[in-house]
Design a protein around this motif. Structure first.
Motif, mmCIF file in Angstrom:
data_model
loop_
_atom_site.group_PDB
_atom_site.id
_atom_site.type_symbol
_atom_site.label_atom_id
_atom_site.label_comp_id
_atom_site.label_asym_id
_atom_site.label_seq_id
_atom_site.Cartn_x
_atom_site.Cartn_y
_atom_site.Cartn_z
ATOM 1 N N LEU A 232 -58.057 72.228 46.283
ATOM 2 C CA LEU A 232 -57.992 72.812 47.623
ATOM 3 C C LEU A 232 -56.657 72.546 48.312
ATOM 4 C CD1 LEU A 232 -61.572 72.148 49.066
ATOM 5 C CD2 LEU A 232 -60.634 74.247 48.109
ATOM 6 N N ASP A 233 -55.898 71.607 47.798
ATOM 7 C CA ASP A 233 -54.563 71.323 48.322
ATOM 8 C C ASP A 233 -53.681 72.551 48.120
ATOM 9 O OD1 ASP A 233 -51.997 70.487 48.912
ATOM 10 O OD2 ASP A 233 -52.233 68.529 47.950
ATOM 11 N N ILE A 234 -53.054 72.997 49.187
ATOM 12 C CA ILE A 234 -52.239 74.219 49.124
ATOM 13 C C ILE A 234 -51.086 74.077 48.134
ATOM 14 C CG2 ILE A 234 -50.652 73.595 51.000
ATOM 15 C CD1 ILE A 234 -50.842 76.533 51.909
ATOM 16 N N GLU A 240 -54.150 78.136 40.342
ATOM 17 C CA GLU A 240 -53.791 79.263 39.471
ATOM 18 C C GLU A 240 -54.875 79.535 38.429
ATOM 19 O OE1 GLU A 240 -50.007 78.354 37.829
ATOM 20 O OE2 GLU A 240 -48.971 78.315 39.771
ATOM 21 N N LYS A 241 -55.769 78.562 38.224
ATOM 22 C CA LYS A 241 -56.854 78.743 37.254
ATOM 23 C C LYS A 241 -58.011 79.566 37.827
ATOM 24 C CE LYS A 241 -55.806 74.436 34.841
ATOM 25 N NZ LYS A 241 -55.211 75.101 33.674
ATOM 26 N N ILE A 242 -57.956 79.885 39.119
ATOM 27 C CA ILE A 242 -58.983 80.744 39.729
ATOM 28 C C ILE A 242 -58.658 82.188 39.368
ATOM 29 C CG2 ILE A 242 -60.081 81.481 41.874
ATOM 30 C CD1 ILE A 242 -59.227 78.804 43.098
ATOM 31 N N PHE A 290 -63.256 75.655 34.293
ATOM 32 C CA PHE A 290 -64.243 75.082 35.210
ATOM 33 C C PHE A 290 -63.831 75.265 36.666
ATOM 34 C CE2 PHE A 290 -65.460 71.404 37.838
ATOM 35 C CZ PHE A 290 -66.838 71.602 37.869
ATOM 36 N N ILE A 291 -62.546 75.145 36.946
ATOM 37 C CA ILE A 291 -62.064 75.315 38.320
ATOM 38 C C ILE A 291 -62.441 76.694 38.844
ATOM 39 C CG2 ILE A 291 -59.939 75.680 39.675
ATOM 40 C CD1 ILE A 291 -58.729 73.305 38.202
#
Length: 315
Positions: A232-234, A240-242, A290-291
């Motif tokens: 969640l850290d900007i 990038e894994k989302i 998983f992210i």
């Protein structure tokens, strides 16, 4: 939930042996568990008689506790059990119906909630319709309370629920996720099953008796947010894994087929799926980190939890 977990004499005795003792901080709970595992690990009947009974007793005590009573005790006992990889595998993979009950239909979300062993640890609440005793204890004679007294009660609730969320995250979810790939996959399947069975909560007119309790989905959302905290850290490159392509493949999603897709037709949706599969070069859908999975699980959970609850109370 309370009526789901029956008392078992053997489980009760073991549970009491594993309770933290303020007078003896060195109480050897881990040694006791290890000794029991060594004796009965290869005997499925013995494992069931000892450890399933103990798990059920732990769940029963969690279901009976509230945030104004000793909610730490059952979570501590569960944490002791989940410190052993053998037991994580047994509770999550080898005895999957304990985690993901399979005997309930589509409109049985509440029954599912009441039957999974994780649920009692996510069901703490002060919502009046779900826990009248706790709500009445903390907010009795609310019109006569001063602002300071009300703030004190609210702070007490916040602190207790934060402690529950932190403990379930650290001592329940993380051990399962880090044990091995099978236990990780099982927990992800549990989360999607919960969200799939609770879809009716989105409806403006739904029967709350058939849905997961609001306290449960609120707590689950808070725990899921903690699982998301590393990315969640900007400034984190983990974001990038989302992969937005995740939402194209309904076999892993609990989003209803009739949900608005910004006027995207079925034909256009299928075209996007085929393009995503073609990009992999394997003829198979993309694999997702998983992210990515926990991001979309959390998104869905907050929609069914925080969003639905706020809409309910606004109405």
């Amino acid at each position: 939930t309370q009526s789901t977990w029956d008392t078992n004499l053997g489980g009760k005795q073991l549970y009491e042996q594993l309770l933290p003792n303020a007078d003896d901080a060195s109480k050897p709970s881990s040694q006791l568990i290890s000794s029991l595992i060594a004796v009965c690990e290869k005997d499925s009947d013995a494992m069931n008689a000892i450890f399933v009974s103990l798990l059920q007793e732990t769940c029963r005590n969690a279901a009976l506790s509230t945030i104004t009573t000793n909610f730490l005790a059952p979570i501590t006992v569960l944490s002791s059990l989940l410190s052993e990889k053998v037991l994580i595998e047994y509770f999550v993979v080898k005895s999957t119906p304990l985690l993901i009950p399979t005997t309930f239909g589509e409109n049985a979300a509440r029954q599912f909630q009441n039957s999974s062993w994780i649920s009692p640890f996510l069901s703490y609440t002060v919502i009046l319709s779900e826990n009248h005793v706790t709500a009445s204890t903390l907010f009795a004679n609310i019109r006569l309370k001063t602002a300071h007294e009300l703030n004190s009660s609210v702070t007490s609730v916040q602190n207790s629920l934060t402690a529950v969320h932190d403990l379930v995250h650290q001592r329940v979810f993380k051990p399962i996720l880090t044990c091995n790939q099978q236990t990780k996959d099982a927990l992800i399947q549990y989360l999607w099953t919960v969200l799939e069975k609770d879809q009716s909560k989105e409806k403006l007119r739904h029967d709350p008796r058939l849905c997961m309790t609001e306290g449960f989905t609120l707590n689950l959302g808070s725990v899921c947010l903690r699982l998301c905290s590393p990315f969640l850290d900007i400034n984190s490159d983990k974001r990038e894994k989302i992969d937005p392509r995740y939402i194209l493949f309904g076999k892993v999603m609990s989003f209803p087929s009739d949900m608005t897709r910004l006027q995207l037709t079925n034909e256009e949706l299928e075209k996007l799926r085929k393009e995503a599969i073609a990009q992999t070069g394997t003829g198979q859908p993309p694999s997702f980190h998983f992210i990515c999975e926990i991001f979309f699980i959390t998104l869905r959970c907050l929609h069914l939890g925080w969003h639905a609850t706020c809409r309910h109370f606004e109405a």
